[in-house]
Write an enzyme that holds these catalytic residues in place. Structure first.
Site, short mmCIF file in Angstrom:
data_model
loop_
_atom_site.label_atom_id
_atom_site.label_comp_id
_atom_site.label_asym_id
_atom_site.label_seq_id
_atom_site.Cartn_x
_atom_site.Cartn_y
_atom_site.Cartn_z
N ARG A 118 -1.08 -5.61 -2.40
CA ARG A 118 0.01 -5.59 -3.40
C ARG A 118 0.53 -4.17 -3.59
O ARG A 118 -0.26 -3.21 -3.62
CB ARG A 118 -0.48 -6.17 -4.72
CG ARG A 118 -0.84 -7.63 -4.60
CD ARG A 118 -0.95 -8.35 -5.93
NE ARG A 118 -1.60 -9.64 -5.69
CZ ARG A 118 -0.98 -10.71 -5.21
NH1 ARG A 118 0.30 -10.65 -4.93
NH2 ARG A 118 -1.65 -11.84 -4.98
N ILE A 149 1.73 -0.98 -5.42
CA ILE A 149 1.23 -0.40 -6.68
C ILE A 149 2.33 -0.36 -7.74
O ILE A 149 2.03 -0.31 -8.94
CB ILE A 149 0.67 1.02 -6.40
CG1 ILE A 149 -0.36 1.44 -7.42
CG2 ILE A 149 1.78 2.04 -6.25
CD1 ILE A 149 -1.16 2.65 -7.02
N HIS A 196 5.60 -0.40 7.61
CA HIS A 196 5.27 -1.48 6.67
C HIS A 196 6.48 -2.35 6.41
O HIS A 196 7.62 -1.92 6.52
CB HIS A 196 4.72 -0.93 5.36
CG HIS A 196 5.64 0.04 4.66
ND1 HIS A 196 5.71 1.37 5.00
CD2 HIS A 196 6.53 -0.14 3.65
CE1 HIS A 196 6.61 1.96 4.23
NE2 HIS A 196 7.13 1.07 3.40
N HIS A 238 7.92 -4.81 3.31
CA HIS A 238 7.81 -5.29 1.94
C HIS A 238 8.06 -6.80 1.95
O HIS A 238 9.06 -7.25 2.54
CB HIS A 238 8.87 -4.65 1.03
CG HIS A 238 8.76 -3.17 0.88
ND1 HIS A 238 8.24 -2.57 -0.25
CD2 HIS A 238 9.12 -2.15 1.70
CE1 HIS A 238 8.31 -1.25 -0.11
NE2 HIS A 238 8.84 -0.97 1.06
P1 5GP Z 1 8.77 2.66 1.18
O1 5GP Z 1 9.52 3.30 0.05
O2 5GP Z 1 8.20 3.72 2.11
O3 5GP Z 1 9.52 1.60 1.90
O4 5GP Z 1 7.58 1.90 0.49
C1 5GP Z 1 6.38 2.49 0.11
C2 5GP Z 1 5.79 1.61 -0.96
O5 5GP Z 1 4.42 1.96 -1.07
C3 5GP Z 1 6.41 1.81 -2.35
O6 5GP Z 1 6.96 0.58 -2.80
C4 5GP Z 1 5.23 2.27 -3.22
O7 5GP Z 1 5.24 1.70 -4.51
C5 5GP Z 1 4.03 1.82 -2.41
N1 5GP Z 1 2.86 2.66 -2.57
C6 5GP Z 1 2.82 4.02 -2.53
N2 5GP Z 1 1.55 4.45 -2.69
C7 5GP Z 1 0.78 3.34 -2.84
C8 5GP Z 1 -0.62 3.15 -3.06
O8 5GP Z 1 -1.41 4.08 -3.14
N3 5GP Z 1 -1.05 1.87 -3.16
C9 5GP Z 1 -0.19 0.80 -3.07
N4 5GP Z 1 -0.74 -0.42 -3.20
N5 5GP Z 1 1.12 0.94 -2.87
C10 5GP Z 1 1.61 2.20 -2.76
#
Ligand code: 5GP
Ligand code: ZN
Length: 118
Positions: free
Chosen positions: A34, A36, A103, A105
Site C-alpha cells: 500500500r 504510504i 512501479h 500505481h
Molecule cells: P511516483 O511519484 O514516483 O510515481 O510514486 C511514488 C509513490 O511512492 C508515492 O505515491 C509515495 O507516496 C510512495 N512512497 C514513497 N515512499 C514510500 C514508502 O516509504 N512506503 C510506501 N509504502 N510508499 C512510499
C-alpha cells in the site's frame, strides 16, 4: 533522468524487507504494497524486485514486465476492484515520478472524473 542505485533506493529497501511496508501480495519477481500516502481508498504500488529506474527500462525484460501486470490483476481481484481500477505510471520528474524504481500505481474506490489525475 535521475537514477538511484539499489543501496539508496527506498523500494529496493522495501523489497529487501529493510523498510516496513503493508505488503498485500507478492510473486517471485514482484511485490505489491500500500502507498504510504494514498490518493484513493485503494492505492497499491506494484514493483518489480529487480531495480530498474522506470517501467520503460523494465520493458527490456518481458518476464519482469509481464509479472508486474499479472500482479496488478491479482491485487485488483483481491481488493474487489477488478472491474473498476486505474493504473498510473509516471516516467521522469517532469511527469511527477519521485521514486526511481519502476512501479505501477493501482488506484480504485474513487470516482474517476475526467479531471482526476494522480
Ligand atoms: P511516483 O511519484 O514516483 O510515481 O510514486 C511514488 C509513490 O511512492 C508515492 O505515491 C509515495 O507516496 C510512495 N512512497 C514513497 N515512499 C514510500 C514508502 O516509504 N512506503 C510506501 N509504502 N510508499 C512510499
Ligand atoms: Zn530500487
Amino acid at each position: 533522468m535521475s537514477q538511484q542505485t539499489p543501496d539508496d533506493c527506498i523500494f529496493c529497501r522495501i523489497v529487501a524487507g529493510d523498510l516496513p511496508s503493508d505488503r498485500v501480495a507478492e510473486t517471485e519477481r514482484s511485490i505489491a504494497f500500500r502507498d504510504i500516502n494514498p490518493a484513493a481508498p485503494v492505492h497499491v504500488l506494484v514493483v518489480p524486485r529487480r531495480h530498474e529506474p522506470t517501467m520503460g527500462a523494465l520493458a527490456a525484460s518481458s518476464d519482469d514486465l509481464t509479472d508486474v501486470f499479472r500482479l496488478v490483476q491479482q491485487v485488483a481481484e483481491q481488493e474487489g476492484v477488478a472491474d473498476a481500477h486505474r493504473m498510473v505510471v509516471s516516467t521522469g520528474s517532469g511527469a511527477g515520478q519521485t521514486v526511481f524504481h519502476a512501479h505501477v500505481h493501482v488506484l480504485a474506490g474513487v470516482h474517476f472524473s475526467e479531471e482526476w489525475l494522480l
